[in-house]
Design an enzyme around this catalytic site. Structure first.
Site, PDB file in Angstrom:
ATOM      1  N   LEU A  53      38.125  48.476  39.138  1.00  0.00           N
ATOM      2  CA  LEU A  53      39.166  47.282  39.315  1.00  0.00           C
ATOM      3  C   LEU A  53      39.282  45.677  38.674  1.00  0.00           C
ATOM      4  O   LEU A  53      38.482  46.001  37.510  1.00  0.00           O
ATOM      5  CB  LEU A  53      38.320  47.095  40.682  1.00  0.00           C
ATOM      6  N   ASP A  54      40.357  45.601  38.530  1.00  0.00           N
ATOM      7  CA  ASP A  54      40.963  44.401  37.863  1.00  0.00           C
ATOM      8  C   ASP A  54      39.281  42.840  38.184  1.00  0.00           C
ATOM      9  O   ASP A  54      39.082  43.780  39.766  1.00  0.00           O
ATOM     10  CB  ASP A  54      42.390  44.147  37.873  1.00  0.00           C
ATOM     11  N   ARG A  55      39.945  42.357  37.660  1.00  0.00           N
ATOM     12  CA  ARG A  55      38.626  40.994  37.444  1.00  0.00           C
ATOM     13  C   ARG A  55      38.775  40.573  39.141  1.00  0.00           C
ATOM     14  O   ARG A  55      37.957  40.445  39.779  1.00  0.00           O
ATOM     15  CB  ARG A  55      38.441  40.086  36.393  1.00  0.00           C
ATOM     16  N   GLU A  56      39.820  40.317  39.428  1.00  0.00           N
ATOM     17  CA  GLU A  56      39.840  39.766  40.949  1.00  0.00           C
ATOM     18  C   GLU A  56      40.774  40.354  42.039  1.00  0.00           C
ATOM     19  O   GLU A  56      40.580  40.064  43.086  1.00  0.00           O
ATOM     20  CB  GLU A  56      41.761  38.717  39.808  1.00  0.00           C
ATOM     21  N   THR A  57      40.336  41.699  41.354  1.00  0.00           N
ATOM     22  CA  THR A  57      41.095  42.703  42.501  1.00  0.00           C
ATOM     23  C   THR A  57      39.451  42.836  43.442  1.00  0.00           C
ATOM     24  O   THR A  57      38.568  43.643  42.477  1.00  0.00           O
ATOM     25  CB  THR A  57      41.561  43.744  42.152  1.00  0.00           C
TER      26      THR A  57
END
Length: 238
Positions: A53-57
């Site tokens: 997952l992306d860092r902010e997800t």
């Protein structure tokens, strides 16, 4: 250190918090999810990220405890035999109760941000299906909570598709309409006014569930978003 959803001899499934990278970072083992997994497993075989997952997800991340399991699960992913479900808070009241966004994606050659993609006619086929869970207002803004099933797995697909139809993910610095917000974050010059525009420290996208068949058994792992997400999504203003 880890919010563990499930664990057995082969798998470690966690709810990754928003703001934590999956891969190792420069600030020590605890700064990346895989480093925290290594510490949890205490020196056994190196863990392998099955999905990222992306860092902010935030949300479900599956970690294989050995390379054999990682390879087997990797083939399942490659064959698209995995269903992933997301929740997103987006700007605006989405009119349709459900829909499919069918728009090809490829590199954004006009953006100063390396790695940014966009909808383009010569891109890779990409489809995102969504359902409106609720519509609400907060302050002077209108928002919708969406349940989302990506039918393909392109980079940043959900975020690009939602922005493409005029409903960007709340807090999205890169695809929210002003990519200088992303550049300001990277360059450590994000102002208080810019942070207020973003509403959230991290974009409001959560990987709620992953479903697949493993060892002839149907598997489903799910988790709820963090309080900042659920509190906002459940606001009583309409």
């Amino acid at each position: 250190m880890l919010n563990i959803i499930y664990e057995d001899d082969e798998l470690l499934v966690v709810n990754k918090p928003a703001g934590l990278v999956c891969h190792p970072a420069k600030n020590g083992e605890l700064s990346g999810l895989i480093g925290r997994a290594r510490l949890h497993l205490k020196g056994s075989a190196p863990p392998h990220l099955v999905n990222r997952l992306d860092r902010e997800t935030s949300g479900v991340v599956i970690i294989a405890k050995n390379s054999g399991v990682a390879g087997g699960l990797g083939k399942i992913l490659e064959n698209r035999a995995v269903e992933k479900e997301y929740l997103a808070i987006v700007h605006g009241h989405v009119a349709a109760e459900r829909g499919i966004i069918d728009a090809p994606l490829g590199r954004d050659e006009h953006s100063p941000v390396a790695g940014k993609d966009c909808v383009r006619s010569d891109g890779s086929p990409s489809q995102t299906e969504f359902w409106v869970e609720r519509r609400f207002s907060w302050g002077e803004g209108k928002f919708s909570l969406l349940r989302i099933l990506p039918r393909t797995g392109r980079k940043h697909q959900i975020r690009i598709h939602l922005a493409h139809v005029g409903h960007p993910v709340a807090g999205d610095k890169l695809y929210g309409g002003d990519e200088d917000l992303y550049l300001a974050l990277v360059e450590n010059r994000l102002t208080g006014a810019q942070r207020a525009r973003l509403i959230f420290e991290n974009h409001a996208l959560h990987a709620r569930a992953v479903r697949f068949v493993w060892r002839d058994r149907p598997m489903e792992f799910s988790c709820q978003p963090e309080p900042w997400f659920t509190d906002f999504a459940n606001t009583d203003e309409r």
